[in-house]
Structure formats: C-alpha cells, structure tokens
Design a protein around this motif. Structure first.
Motif, PDB file in Angstrom:
ATOM      1  N   ARG A  70       0.807  -1.212   0.000  1.00 43.69           N
ATOM      2  CA  ARG A  70       0.000   0.000   0.000  1.00 43.69           C
ATOM      3  C   ARG A  70       0.845   1.270   0.000  1.00 43.69           C
ATOM      4  NH1 ARG A  70      -5.504  -0.470   1.675  1.00 43.69           N
ATOM      5  NH2 ARG A  70      -6.137  -2.669   1.787  1.00 43.69           N
ATOM      6  N   ALA A  71       2.148   1.131   0.262  1.00 46.13           N
ATOM      7  CA  ALA A  71       3.028   2.297   0.258  1.00 46.13           C
ATOM      8  C   ALA A  71       3.546   2.624  -1.141  1.00 46.13           C
ATOM      9  CB  ALA A  71       4.208   2.063   1.200  1.00 46.13           C
ATOM     10  N   ALA A  72       3.261   1.764  -2.116  1.00 48.36           N
ATOM     11  CA  ALA A  72       3.744   2.012  -3.481  1.00 48.36           C
ATOM     12  C   ALA A  72       3.145   3.297  -4.044  1.00 48.36           C
ATOM     13  CB  ALA A  72       3.380   0.833  -4.378  1.00 48.36           C
ATOM     14  N   ALA A  73       3.934   4.023  -4.816  1.00 49.93           N
ATOM     15  CA  ALA A  73       3.463   5.305  -5.354  1.00 49.93           C
ATOM     16  C   ALA A  73       2.226   5.141  -6.219  1.00 49.93           C
ATOM     17  CB  ALA A  73       4.584   5.959  -6.169  1.00 49.93           C
ATOM     18  N   GLN A  74       2.112   4.035  -6.929  1.00 46.36           N
ATOM     19  CA  GLN A  74       0.968   3.830  -7.825  1.00 46.36           C
ATOM     20  C   GLN A  74      -0.104   2.935  -7.213  1.00 46.36           C
ATOM     21  OE1 GLN A  74       2.483   2.542 -11.670  1.00 46.36           O
ATOM     22  NE2 GLN A  74       2.691   4.671 -12.323  1.00 46.36           N
ATOM     23  N   TYR A  75      -0.098   2.797  -5.891  1.00 46.06           N
ATOM     24  CA  TYR A  75      -1.124   1.949  -5.268  1.00 46.06           C
ATOM     25  C   TYR A  75      -2.506   2.566  -5.452  1.00 46.06           C
ATOM     26  CZ  TYR A  75      -4.244  -0.173  -1.931  1.00 46.06           C
ATOM     27  OH  TYR A  75      -5.335  -0.783  -1.368  1.00 46.06           O
ATOM     28  N   LEU A  76      -3.464   1.727  -5.778  1.00 50.34           N
ATOM     29  CA  LEU A  76      -4.874   2.117  -5.855  1.00 50.34           C
ATOM     30  C   LEU A  76      -5.697   0.897  -5.445  1.00 50.34           C
ATOM     31  CD1 LEU A  76      -7.180   4.093  -6.866  1.00 50.34           C
ATOM     32  CD2 LEU A  76      -6.972   2.928  -9.076  1.00 50.34           C
ATOM     33  N   ASP A  77      -6.729   1.111  -4.650  1.00 44.54           N
ATOM     34  CA  ASP A  77      -7.646   0.018  -4.347  1.00 44.54           C
ATOM     35  C   ASP A  77      -8.496  -0.203  -5.599  1.00 44.54           C
ATOM     36  OD1 ASP A  77      -9.678  -1.684  -3.503  1.00 44.54           O
ATOM     37  OD2 ASP A  77      -9.734  -0.840  -1.485  1.00 44.54           O
ATOM     38  N   GLN A  78      -7.982  -1.055  -6.486  1.00 45.97           N
ATOM     39  CA  GLN A  78      -8.597  -1.184  -7.802  1.00 45.97           C
ATOM     40  C   GLN A  78      -9.946  -1.879  -7.750  1.00 45.97           C
ATOM     41  OE1 GLN A  78      -4.286  -0.869 -10.089  1.00 45.97           O
ATOM     42  NE2 GLN A  78      -5.523  -2.654 -10.543  1.00 45.97           N
TER      43      GLN A  78
END
Length: 552
Positions: free
Chosen positions: A104-112
């Motif tokens: 969840r810390a990734a720059a491109q994280y999104l709850d897809q």
C-alpha cells in the motif's frame, strides 16, 4: 512458463487478436507475451481512449474487446469510458496491472476493486499463480454471458511467478462453456400476442438493437407485411431495414420526425422486438396513448418507459418468436391493411426538410444541409458512428441512407467517445473505412487519438460539425435566459491540425467545399478530418421540443 505467459496464452485461446492500451511496469511482461503470440498491440495516447476503442472494437466484432493499463494512474484513467461501455452493455476485458500485492506504500497503489465498483465494471483479482488461466476464463465468461466490462487486476509480483503447467488441464475457452441455444417462446404467450394483434387495426413494429443483433430482419418484414404495420426503430438500430420497405418511419421517440410522430400516435398495437421501450423511445407514453403492447426480448420482463408493463411479454429469441407469431397469425388467416395505404406512403416519401428552409450565413453551412450532403456523397458501404451532443442531433435525425450505424447517444451523456469507437470499429473490421460525426468540443477532447489513427494508417473520416461552441450549453443558455456567449470557444482550423498530425484534412465553409473534401477522401481513404463550419442559428428539433415545446 511464467504467470504472465499463461495469462497471455489464455487471452489468445479466447480469440483475442487486438489489444488497445498503454504500456507500463505492471503490464509490460504480459504485453510482450501477447506480441510473441501474434496479437496486435495498439498503443494509444490515453488509457481511457484505448478503452473507448476497445468498446468500438467489441461492438463491431461481437466479441469482447480488450484494453490494458498499468497500475494505479493507468487504471484511474479508465473511468469515463468504462461507465460508457457499462451503460452500453459492451462485453470487454480490462487487463490492469497492479502494484505488488499488499504494498500500500507504493506510489501507484490504488484500491482497484473499489474503483472498479465505482465505474460499474465487474472485478476479478489474481490472488495466486495457479489461478492465472482460471481468472481469464472467468472474465471472458462473465463478459460474454452478462454483456458487460470486466476488470482483471493482476499484481506485478504474482505475474512473474512460475505457472505449473503440469497441474492444469488444457485451457478451455469460455465459448465452450456457454449454451448458445435460442430460447423458445411459450406457446400460450404467442397465442395471447396473436389475440392482441388480431384485434388491432393500426400496428407499429419497433425494432431495436436486439433484433438487429439476432439477424431477425426477415421475420420483422414478414410480420410487417401481414399486419400492415409501420416499421420504426430505436436509436440504436437507426435506419435498419429502411431499404427493404416503403413503410419505414425512422426512429421512434425524441428523434422522430413530425410525420412519424403523427402516425405513431394512431397506433393501437405496438410490437417491440429486441427493444427496451424506454422513455426516449415511447416519449414516456405520449407516442402511443391508446396502444396495447407486445414485447419480445430475451431479458427478464422489462418495465417500459411509460412506467407500465407490456400487455403480453414474450421472453424468447427474436427469430424464433417472430416465426411462431407469424405462424399463429397465418393459421388464423389474419391479414390487416393498417398503415399500408397510398396516402401514408406518400407522406413517408416526402422530403424531411425543404431546401428553401436552409439558413444562409456567409462562411457557415446550415447543419441540416451538411448532413444532406454527407448522406448523398458517402456510399452506404461506409459505416457511420454518431456521437452525442447538440450538433450530433442533426445527423441522428436526418441521415436516411441505409448503412450500418453505431450510436453512442445516451450512454452516460459523455461527449468525445464517438471518434474512439470509430477507431476501434475500423480495427475490428480489418481496416474498412467508417466515418464519425461529432461536434468540435467532442472531437478536440481526444484529439491526440487522431494521431493514433494516423500512426496505424486507419481510414477514419472525422466530420466535425463545428459551431465553435459548446453547442448544447449555448442553446440551453439561450432558452434559460442565460448568456450563451459564455459557451462560445473559438477553435483553430482543424483540417490544418489533422495534416500536422500526419493525416489529411480540410476546413470547409460551403457545400461545394464539403463535396470536394468528401470526394478527396473517397479517392484515397486515409485518416481525415473535415472541419465543417456551421451556423449557430439552427436549433435541432429535439432541442426545440425540449426547450421551447415546439412541434417540429
């Protein structure tokens, strides 16, 4: 074999031959595996645009289109086009890369998953390596059986895991799991439908997209001949069968012409075939105040646009239901003259617009005249895609030549989608030319994708009905006593812009210039923009009805 390779192989087995999208970290391995298997990858300038193209591809090919994005921002770009596809009930698959699972810390994280729910598409997540092909099969099965978009969210770390081929049986495409048997009509319902028709004197048949997709034209025409019916269509089946009958009244509803409105109100029986009879088609019941309804559809019983249920609902395939109804009427020796008279044929054959009514403004063309020229000059073999917005209303109403037509009107009310649909359609059709009619604001919204059409050499003809304004807002503002000039937006000469992007183009201000530009496209079909400068002095008939209460 890696998971991404197993998934790519499953897509190929499902019949995927073209994929639209943009490459990123989270989908590049899968895209490379597709390319190695002979799939054509069409790189676009915006992920949402690519989804619009996949939507058009699916509508033309009658099988799921495919769009791909990388994780996070790439997925977020899909929003508008995904809702359009969902509302249009287009089957398609979005292969969306995802950041490493749980990061969840990734720059491109999104709850897809939550995002997919918000944009109205089904969602499947790749949890483990051994699910690689199962999730693809489920996605295509869902898209095909429910006619809707499906998102596959594939974490980039799981994609690179090993897929143990020894643990799995040979891949079974979803098409082998679907029963394509046509549902047969209930004989009791057919008898009740025949009772309604036999007691009628003025029958109207409304054919919708479902009837066209079922290839039920012959059955529609036989029923029309026996019952003396007028044939109308929904917007999604515009001009279908027009060349086969003298008793075609065009679109039923808001986009119908005045003669159609007058005649349809006389109906005492409406037979809807593959048409939902929404409030647009029935004018909320205004068009058919005294009619009884027989509705033929494969869906569950649908409530009509007037808030009522059909008098007789036949849940069945259009072809089998029409055959059964025709046989029952023939057994009863039913033959109705109805609307099939010389007087009505004369009314239907009259021109929709008197050329003397065209507005003459220096340097501007009456949009009604522009549509007339387009219909005359472009052969019926060239398909048409209609967008949404005020300027598209003219084409929606006035195109008369029988040709394949795709309309995006009412699909979320989103402008700018039609050129994307057209690009996808041309790809699916193997490069066969198509033209799209759009407004200037709509076309400029996704202008970079004209370059995509140029890059792939697609014979797209974009006819821009250019009033240099947000046309709908301009006319609504005037009707509401607001300042219409706030909706005016000057545009550059789009013909020159098209040339700069690698295609052909012209800006036209007279009908002679328009005819010349069309002739040039027909001589050499290639990516072309014709910027048609039209007057703002003409209000479309639907807007005149909606905002001024005029009968036109």
């Amino acid at each position: 074999m890696k998971v991404y390779e197993a998934m790519a192989e499953a897509f190929v087995q499902e019949g995927t031959r073209d994929v639209f999208g943009m490459m990123g970290d989270a989908n590049m391995h899968w895209m490379n595996a597709l390319a190695e298997r002979g799939v054509r990858l069409l790189e676009v300038r915006h992920e949402g645009s690519g989804l619009g193209m996949a939507d058009g591809w699916a509508r033309a090919a009658d099988q799921p289109g495919v769009i791909t994005t990388t994780s996070g921002p790439g997925v977020a770009q899909l929003a508008t086009s995904m809702i359009v596809a969902a509302r249009a009930r287009t089957p398609l698959i979005a292969f969306c890369g995802e950041t490493a699972w749980g990061d969840r810390a990734a720059a491109q994280y999104l709850d897809q998953g939550r995002f997919a729910a918000a944009i109205e598409c089904a969602y499947l997540h790749l949890d483990r390596a051994d699910q690689a092909q199962e999730v693809v099969q489920r996605a295509f099965h869902l898209a095909r059986t429910e006619s809707r978009p499906v998102m596959i969210s594939a974490p980039m770390d799981i994609q690179t895991h090993e897929f143990d081929e020894a643990l799995d049986l040979p891949y079974v495409p979803s098409t082998q799991l679907i029963d394509h048997q046509r549902p047969l009509p209930d004989p009791g319902r057919i008898a009740r439908a025949a009772d309604v028709v036999q007691a009628s004197k003025r029958v109207v048949i409304i054919a919708g997209r479902g009837a066209r997709q079922a290839d039920a034209g012959e059955g529609v025409l036989r029923l029309q001949e026996r019952t003396g019916a007028l044939l109308a269509t929904t917007l999604q089946a515009k001009n279908w069968l027009r060349e086969r009958t003298e008793h075609h009244v065009g679109i039923s509803g808001l986009f119908g012409n005045r003669v159609a409105m007058e005649l349809l109100q006389e109906a005492d029986c409406v037979i809807a075939v593959g048409a939902s009879l929404n409030h647009y088609t029935t004018e909320a019941g205004y068009l058919f105040p005294e009619a009884k309804y027989v509705q033929i559809d494969t869906a569950e019983h649908l409530v009509m646009g007037n808030g009522a249920a059909a008098d007789v609902y036949v849940r069945a395939d259009a072809v089998t239901a029409l055959d059964a109804l025709e046989a029952e009427l023939a057994r009863r020796s039913v033959r109705i003259e109805g609307f099939h008279t010389a007087e009505i044929r004369g009314r239907l054959a009259a021109p929709l617009i008197d050329p003397a009514d065209f507005v003459r403004e220096p340097g501007r063309i009456d949009p009604r005249e522009a549509i007339t020229v387009l219909d005359e000059e472009l052969p019926g073999e060239i398909d048409l895609v209609l967008g949404s917005g005020h300027q598209t209303d003219f084409g929606t109403m006035l195109f008369q030549r029988s040709r394949e037509i795709v309309s995006n009107y009412g699909m979320f009310g989103a402008i700018g989608q039609a050129p994307l649909l057209t690009i996808g359609k041309i790809v699916a059709d193997g490069g066969r030319p198509s033209f799209v009619v759009e407004g200037d604001a709509s076309f400029l919204m996704h202008l970079p994708e004209f370059e995509t059409a140029c890059r792939y050499g697609l014979p797209l003809l974009a006819v821009v009905m250019n009033d240099e304004a947000l046309g709908a807002e301009y006319h609504k503002s005037a009707a509401k006593g607001l300042d219409p000039e706030l909706a005016v937006i000057p545009t550059p000469e789009l013909g020159a812009v098209a040339v700069a992007l690698g295609g052909a183009g012209a800006t036209v201000r007279t009908t002679a210039e328009l005819r010349a530009a069309l002739a040039e496209y027909l001589r050499e079909p290639r990516p072309t923009v014709i910027d048609v400068r039209i007057t703002r002095k003409v209000l479309s008939p639907p807007y005149r009805r909606l905002w001024y209460g005029e009968d036109v």
